[in-house]
Design a protein around this motif. Sequence first.
Motif, PDB file in Angstrom:
ATOM      1  N   VAL A   1       0.874  -1.174   0.000  1.00  0.00           N
ATOM      2  CA  VAL A   1       0.000   0.000   0.000  1.00  0.00           C
ATOM      3  C   VAL A   1       0.906   1.217   0.000  1.00  0.00           C
ATOM      4  N   ARG A   2       0.756   2.087  -1.003  1.00  0.00           N
ATOM      5  CA  ARG A   2       1.620   3.262  -1.122  1.00  0.00           C
ATOM      6  C   ARG A   2       0.770   4.519  -1.169  1.00  0.00           C
ATOM      7  N   ASP A   3       1.294   5.586  -0.567  1.00  0.00           N
ATOM      8  CA  ASP A   3       0.591   6.876  -0.659  1.00  0.00           C
ATOM      9  C   ASP A   3       1.614   7.979  -0.904  1.00  0.00           C
ATOM     10  N   ASP A   4       1.136   9.166  -1.218  1.00  0.00           N
ATOM     11  CA  ASP A   4       2.037  10.277  -1.556  1.00  0.00           C
ATOM     12  C   ASP A   4       2.224  11.227  -0.382  1.00  0.00           C
ATOM     13  N   GLY A   5       2.072  10.715   0.844  1.00  0.00           N
ATOM     14  CA  GLY A   5       2.289  11.547   2.019  1.00  0.00           C
ATOM     15  C   GLY A   5       3.765  11.788   2.281  1.00  0.00           C
ATOM     16  N   GLU A   6       4.044  12.614   3.294  1.00  0.00           N
ATOM     17  CA  GLU A   6       5.421  12.917   3.643  1.00  0.00           C
ATOM     18  C   GLU A   6       6.091  11.692   4.265  1.00  0.00           C
ATOM     19  N   PRO A   7       7.360  11.465   3.961  1.00  0.00           N
ATOM     20  CA  PRO A   7       8.053  10.321   4.575  1.00  0.00           C
ATOM     21  C   PRO A   7       8.275  10.551   6.068  1.00  0.00           C
ATOM     22  N   LEU A   8       8.437   9.462   6.786  1.00  0.00           N
ATOM     23  CA  LEU A   8       8.716   9.555   8.213  1.00  0.00           C
ATOM     24  C   LEU A   8      10.122  10.089   8.454  1.00  0.00           C
ATOM     25  N   SER A   9      10.322  10.685   9.634  1.00  0.00           N
ATOM     26  CA  SER A   9      11.667  11.078  10.029  1.00  0.00           C
ATOM     27  C   SER A   9      12.492   9.818  10.274  1.00  0.00           C
ATOM     28  N   ALA A  10      13.803   9.986  10.332  1.00  0.00           N
ATOM     29  CA  ALA A  10      14.687   8.837  10.547  1.00  0.00           C
ATOM     30  C   ALA A  10      14.383   8.162  11.881  1.00  0.00           C
ATOM     31  N   ASP A  11      14.097   8.961  12.923  1.00  0.00           N
ATOM     32  CA  ASP A  11      13.806   8.392  14.241  1.00  0.00           C
ATOM     33  C   ASP A  11      12.513   7.596  14.210  1.00  0.00           C
ATOM     34  N   ASP A  12      11.463   8.160  13.574  1.00  0.00           N
ATOM     35  CA  ASP A  12      10.191   7.460  13.501  1.00  0.00           C
ATOM     36  C   ASP A  12      10.312   6.210  12.633  1.00  0.00           C
ATOM     37  N   GLN A  13      11.094   6.315  11.567  1.00  0.00           N
ATOM     38  CA  GLN A  13      11.284   5.160  10.684  1.00  0.00           C
ATOM     39  C   GLN A  13      11.915   4.003  11.443  1.00  0.00           C
ATOM     40  N   ALA A  14      12.904   4.304  12.289  1.00  0.00           N
ATOM     41  CA  ALA A  14      13.565   3.264  13.066  1.00  0.00           C
ATOM     42  C   ALA A  14      12.606   2.639  14.067  1.00  0.00           C
ATOM     43  N   THR A  15      11.648   3.438  14.566  1.00  0.00           N
ATOM     44  CA  THR A  15      10.670   2.911  15.514  1.00  0.00           C
ATOM     45  C   THR A  15       9.728   1.932  14.839  1.00  0.00           C
ATOM     46  N   VAL A  16       9.276   2.277  13.635  1.00  0.00           N
ATOM     47  CA  VAL A  16       8.331   1.423  12.919  1.00  0.00           C
ATOM     48  C   VAL A  16       9.035   0.209  12.327  1.00  0.00           C
TER      49      VAL A  16
ATOM     50  N   ASP B   1      11.565   3.785   2.762  1.00  0.00           N
ATOM     51  CA  ASP B   1      10.172   3.930   2.281  1.00  0.00           C
ATOM     52  C   ASP B   1       9.270   2.753   2.629  1.00  0.00           C
ATOM     53  N   THR B   2       9.348   2.265   3.880  1.00  0.00           N
ATOM     54  CA  THR B   2       8.437   1.213   4.310  1.00  0.00           C
ATOM     55  C   THR B   2       7.048   1.785   4.536  1.00  0.00           C
ATOM     56  N   VAL B   3       6.987   2.941   5.184  1.00  0.00           N
ATOM     57  CA  VAL B   3       5.712   3.612   5.427  1.00  0.00           C
ATOM     58  C   VAL B   3       5.905   5.095   5.202  1.00  0.00           C
ATOM     59  N   THR B   4       4.792   5.813   5.013  1.00  0.00           N
ATOM     60  CA  THR B   4       4.856   7.267   4.861  1.00  0.00           C
ATOM     61  C   THR B   4       3.853   7.896   5.808  1.00  0.00           C
ATOM     62  N   GLY B   5       3.943   9.201   5.919  1.00  0.00           N
ATOM     63  CA  GLY B   5       2.991   9.929   6.774  1.00  0.00           C
ATOM     64  C   GLY B   5       3.506  10.079   8.183  1.00  0.00           C
ATOM     65  N   SER B   6       2.699  10.695   9.028  1.00  0.00           N
ATOM     66  CA  SER B   6       3.097  10.874  10.424  1.00  0.00           C
ATOM     67  C   SER B   6       2.973   9.551  11.159  1.00  0.00           C
ATOM     68  N   LEU B   7       3.809   9.377  12.189  1.00  0.00           N
ATOM     69  CA  LEU B   7       3.817   8.121  12.927  1.00  0.00           C
ATOM     70  C   LEU B   7       2.498   7.948  13.665  1.00  0.00           C
ATOM     71  N   PRO B   8       1.722   6.920  13.353  1.00  0.00           N
ATOM     72  CA  PRO B   8       0.426   6.741  14.009  1.00  0.00           C
ATOM     73  C   PRO B   8       0.606   6.313  15.455  1.00  0.00           C
ATOM     74  N   ARG B   9      -0.396   6.648  16.268  1.00  0.00           N
ATOM     75  CA  ARG B   9      -0.320   6.300  17.689  1.00  0.00           C
ATOM     76  C   ARG B   9      -0.413   4.794  17.879  1.00  0.00           C
ATOM     77  N   GLY B  10      -1.327   4.158  17.155  1.00  0.00           N
ATOM     78  CA  GLY B  10      -1.443   2.697  17.230  1.00  0.00           C
ATOM     79  C   GLY B  10      -1.113   2.127  15.866  1.00  0.00           C
ATOM     80  N   ARG B  11       0.016   1.412  15.753  1.00  0.00           N
ATOM     81  CA  ARG B  11       0.481   1.040  14.414  1.00  0.00           C
ATOM     82  C   ARG B  11      -0.253  -0.170  13.858  1.00  0.00           C
ATOM     83  N   GLY B  12      -0.642  -1.121  14.710  1.00  0.00           N
ATOM     84  CA  GLY B  12      -1.431  -2.241  14.227  1.00  0.00           C
ATOM     85  C   GLY B  12      -0.629  -3.271  13.464  1.00  0.00           C
ATOM     86  N   LEU B  13      -1.325  -4.294  12.995  1.00  0.00           N
ATOM     87  CA  LEU B  13      -0.687  -5.436  12.346  1.00  0.00           C
ATOM     88  C   LEU B  13       0.019  -5.043  11.062  1.00  0.00           C
ATOM     89  N   GLY B  14      -0.590  -4.146  10.282  1.00  0.00           N
ATOM     90  CA  GLY B  14      -0.032  -3.816   8.985  1.00  0.00           C
ATOM     91  C   GLY B  14       1.381  -3.292   9.069  1.00  0.00           C
TER      92      GLY B  14
END
Length: 266
Positions: A229-244, A251-264
């Motif tokens: 699943v891809r979207d054209d949102g802003e990429p995550l910061s390096a810190d948030d990317q490492a968390t997810v 480019d695993t995920v884009t957008g702001s880091l969600p509060r509850g990330r879930g299975l996906g």
Amino acid sequence: DLDGFAACRAIRGLPGNRRTPIVFLTGLTDDDTFEEATEAGADEVLAKPIRRSALLLRVRSLLRVSRLRQERDRSRRERAELTELLLRDLEGPVAIMAARARLLDGSEALAPSLRPVVRDLLAAERRFTGIVQNLMDLQRGAEGRFAPRPGDVVLSALLAATAATWAPRAAEAGLQLTVSAPSSTRSLRLDDALIQRALDNLVEHALGSAHRHIELRAEFIAGGVEVAVRDDGEPLSADDQATVDPSGRPDTVTGSLPRGRGLGLV
């Protein structure tokens, strides 16, 4: 005709003996012997001559640890059974609410202004049911009982069904939702319910981060299939990317880091 190392490995291979305490008594004191005994599955290695008091102390200690493990495993099983019962109890009330919401959605008497509300309720029910299933799968996985339930799945049909479910929400948010998948009707052996829940989770997060476009894509790659699943949102910061994604893949995920990330995202 077995030496101690082979006998230890054979015992470890017997059903129910993975955690049986094993003590090696050996006249060999070189490092290689101790290392090989440990690799074979020994819990303790005592060098001869053996003092009776030392041997009894080690045996009692190992048996005490074994009993604590058994009590812990029994407590985990009981807790897991209770958790699964509670999760199953949730299914009844949720099914009733979903049936009522579908009844409202199909009613011509429903005010147009309330239709988005009813659709939100149906989407929430779908997500809640997925969360319950995820929790049950995770619980079974922690106990070693989780087993995928594969069936014959056509990728293009799976993605089209996902897109049809989320199209109204995407339209309300002013987003374009597209599907790109192989035209092949060849079916794959997949657990479609598990993949469907992961896709739903990803699309829901994409709805909150995309600017204009969300794409559901599937393609055959060397050795397998990639579904994304891809979207054209802003990429995550390096810190948030490492968390997810601790693996550090881009480019695993884009957008702001969600509060509850879930299975996906997990």
